[in-house]
Motif scaffolding. Structure first.
Motif, short mmCIF file in Angstrom:
data_model
loop_
_atom_site.label_atom_id
_atom_site.label_comp_id
_atom_site.label_asym_id
_atom_site.label_seq_id
_atom_site.Cartn_x
_atom_site.Cartn_y
_atom_site.Cartn_z
N GLN A 63 65.85 24.68 -70.55
CA GLN A 63 64.76 25.33 -69.82
C GLN A 63 63.45 25.00 -70.54
O GLN A 63 63.21 25.45 -71.66
CB GLN A 63 64.98 26.84 -69.77
CG GLN A 63 66.26 27.27 -69.10
CD GLN A 63 66.22 27.10 -67.60
OE1 GLN A 63 65.15 27.14 -66.99
NE2 GLN A 63 67.37 26.91 -66.99
N GLY A 182 65.62 21.53 -61.85
CA GLY A 182 64.99 22.75 -61.35
C GLY A 182 63.51 22.74 -61.61
O GLY A 182 63.05 22.32 -62.68
N ASN A 184 60.33 25.47 -61.39
CA ASN A 184 60.05 26.90 -61.23
C ASN A 184 58.57 27.22 -61.13
O ASN A 184 58.21 28.40 -61.02
CB ASN A 184 60.65 27.69 -62.39
CG ASN A 184 62.14 27.46 -62.54
OD1 ASN A 184 62.84 27.28 -61.56
ND2 ASN A 184 62.62 27.43 -63.78
N ALA A 185 57.70 26.22 -61.17
CA ALA A 185 56.26 26.48 -61.11
C ALA A 185 55.58 25.31 -60.40
O ALA A 185 56.08 24.18 -60.40
CB ALA A 185 55.69 26.66 -62.51
N GLU A 186 54.44 25.61 -59.81
CA GLU A 186 53.68 24.61 -59.08
C GLU A 186 52.26 24.54 -59.62
O GLU A 186 51.79 25.44 -60.34
CB GLU A 186 53.66 24.95 -57.59
CG GLU A 186 55.03 24.94 -56.92
CD GLU A 186 55.63 23.55 -56.84
OE1 GLU A 186 54.86 22.57 -56.91
OE2 GLU A 186 56.86 23.44 -56.71
N GLN A 189 49.38 27.46 -60.43
CA GLN A 189 49.99 28.71 -60.91
C GLN A 189 49.63 28.94 -62.37
O GLN A 189 49.63 28.01 -63.17
CB GLN A 189 51.50 28.62 -60.73
CG GLN A 189 52.26 29.87 -61.13
CD GLN A 189 53.74 29.76 -60.82
OE1 GLN A 189 54.16 28.89 -60.05
NE2 GLN A 189 54.53 30.62 -61.42
N VAL A 197 59.44 26.64 -66.72
CA VAL A 197 58.81 26.00 -65.56
C VAL A 197 59.65 24.84 -65.03
O VAL A 197 59.54 24.49 -63.85
CB VAL A 197 57.40 25.50 -65.92
CG1 VAL A 197 56.48 26.68 -66.22
CG2 VAL A 197 57.42 24.54 -67.10
N THR A 199 63.73 22.73 -65.45
CA THR A 199 65.06 22.65 -66.03
C THR A 199 65.43 21.18 -66.14
O THR A 199 65.40 20.45 -65.14
CB THR A 199 66.10 23.37 -65.17
OG1 THR A 199 65.72 24.74 -65.03
CG2 THR A 199 67.48 23.30 -65.82
#
Length: 355
Positions: A63, A182, A184-186, A189, A197, A199
């Motif tokens: 992560q 993965g 998790n953020a754009e 943001q 953010v 993976t």
């Protein structure tokens, strides 16, 4: 005249009766052989145990997160992107961090100037002390001032180094080769330090992750053999072994995560593929296992319909353990027997069937 009419009526009646008798004759109806679902019996050590559905995962999944807070201004990778060590994956706005670095740089210059002054004063008062013009107490004051200025330089330099490090942390860099699994953020943001953010699945071993209920954990832990098959690769079956069992059950599913290492992983497997893991009998005993739908109950005796030369016959069996839609047959069947597995209630002894 009346006698002849009577004879004619009798003859007509006889003719009609013969005609109706001929019309009443029907051909016997031939019964069509029913189409049945069958299965060849095979001795199998895996029959009574469950198959667990899972997916292909990487052994090392990281992560990734920024070490500083800020607003994301650029994302350079997408889901599934292949990255190499040193690639910049994301960037955050570093304007505030750059200003902090500038402040630290100015503090270093100021502290260095104070150190130069303290060093000059110390050198002057040492000469005066050697000439006896000043006391020892005055020299000690200037030596102490020099030590304070030197410490201030070290402190300012450390703060400057910290600031430059944080400026470097504004870019999220891949530390190893792998695949982004993965996001998790754009961009746009605002994220805090340490918030995941991305993976990253590192290159290397591939494993199968399955979820096992608590009543089957001991069975999986003591399994001597595991067979792994893949939905996308129907002709591929590989051996596996348990590498890791989670000590804590999932809060939602109440199952335990189990990681299966593939002994000889095929070249065609990819991350996220659906896999099925069959656990071998820990006792290693071979047995005959049939679907529960194949059992035909007559009174208290279980039976199965055995197909021989397209004809079914009822054969009594002795059953053992039940589980997962299958039943173990202890006696009554041999390896290679063909049995009916569906529609057993509609058959009768000696009936012709189509397989």
């Amino acid at each position: 005249m009346q006698k002849s009419v009577g004879i004619s009526l009798i003859v007509c009646m006889l003719v009609l009766s013969v005609g109706f008798a001929g019309c009443s004759k029907t051909e016997p109806v031939k019964e069509a052989a029913p189409l049945v679902r069958s299965q060849a019996v095979q001795a199998d050590a895996l029959g009574q145990n469950a198959s667990y559905s899972g997916e292909v995962r990487g052994r090392y999944e990281t992560q990734l997160a920024f070490q500083v807070s800020g607003k994301i201004i650029k994302r350079n990778v997408d889901l599934g992107s292949v990255v190499n060590p040193g690639d910049v994956l994301m960037e955050i706005d570093a304007k505030d961090i750059a200003q902090t670095v500038n402040i630290s740089s100015a503090q270093v210059a100021s502290a260095q100037s104070q150190l130069n002054l303290a060093e000059t004063n110390l050198a002057r008062y040492r000469k005066l002390y050697e000439q006896g013009a000043v006391s020892r107490a005055q020299l000690d004051q200037y030596e102490n001032a020099y030590e304070v200025a030197l410490a201030a330089v070290r402190q300012a330099s450390a703060q400057y180094t910290q600031g430059t490090n944080q400026l470097g942390y504004s870019s999220l860099v891949a530390d190893s080769a792998g695949v982004v699994s993965g996001v998790n953020a754009e961009a746009g943001q605002v994220v805090s330090a340490g918030a995941p953010v991305l993976t990253l699945v590192k290159d290397g071993e591939r494993e199968i992750e399955i979820s096992v209920p608590e009543n089957r954990i001991d069975e999986v832990r003591s399994a001597q053999q595991m067979r792994v098959s893949f939905w996308a690769l129907p002709d591929v079956t590989v051996e596996g072994k348990v590498r890791e069992i989670s000590p804590v059950a999932d809060k939602v599913t109440r199952t335990y995560k189990v990681r299966i290492t593939l002994t000889n992983p095929p070249a065609g497997i990819s991350l996220g593929m659906t896999a099925s893991v069959a656990v071998a009998n820990s006792a290693g005993q071979q047995g005959v296992y049939i679907p529960l739908s194949a059992v035909y109950q007559t009174g208290d005796s279980p039976n199965v319909w055995v197909i021989q030369e397209d004809t079914v016959s009822l054969r009594p069996i002795k059953v053992g353990a039940f589980g997962d839609g299958k039943v173990q047959v202890v006696e009554g069947l041999q390896d290679g027997d063909v049995i009916v597995t569906a529609g057993v209630q509609k058959l009768r002894e000696g009936q012709k069937v189509r397989i």
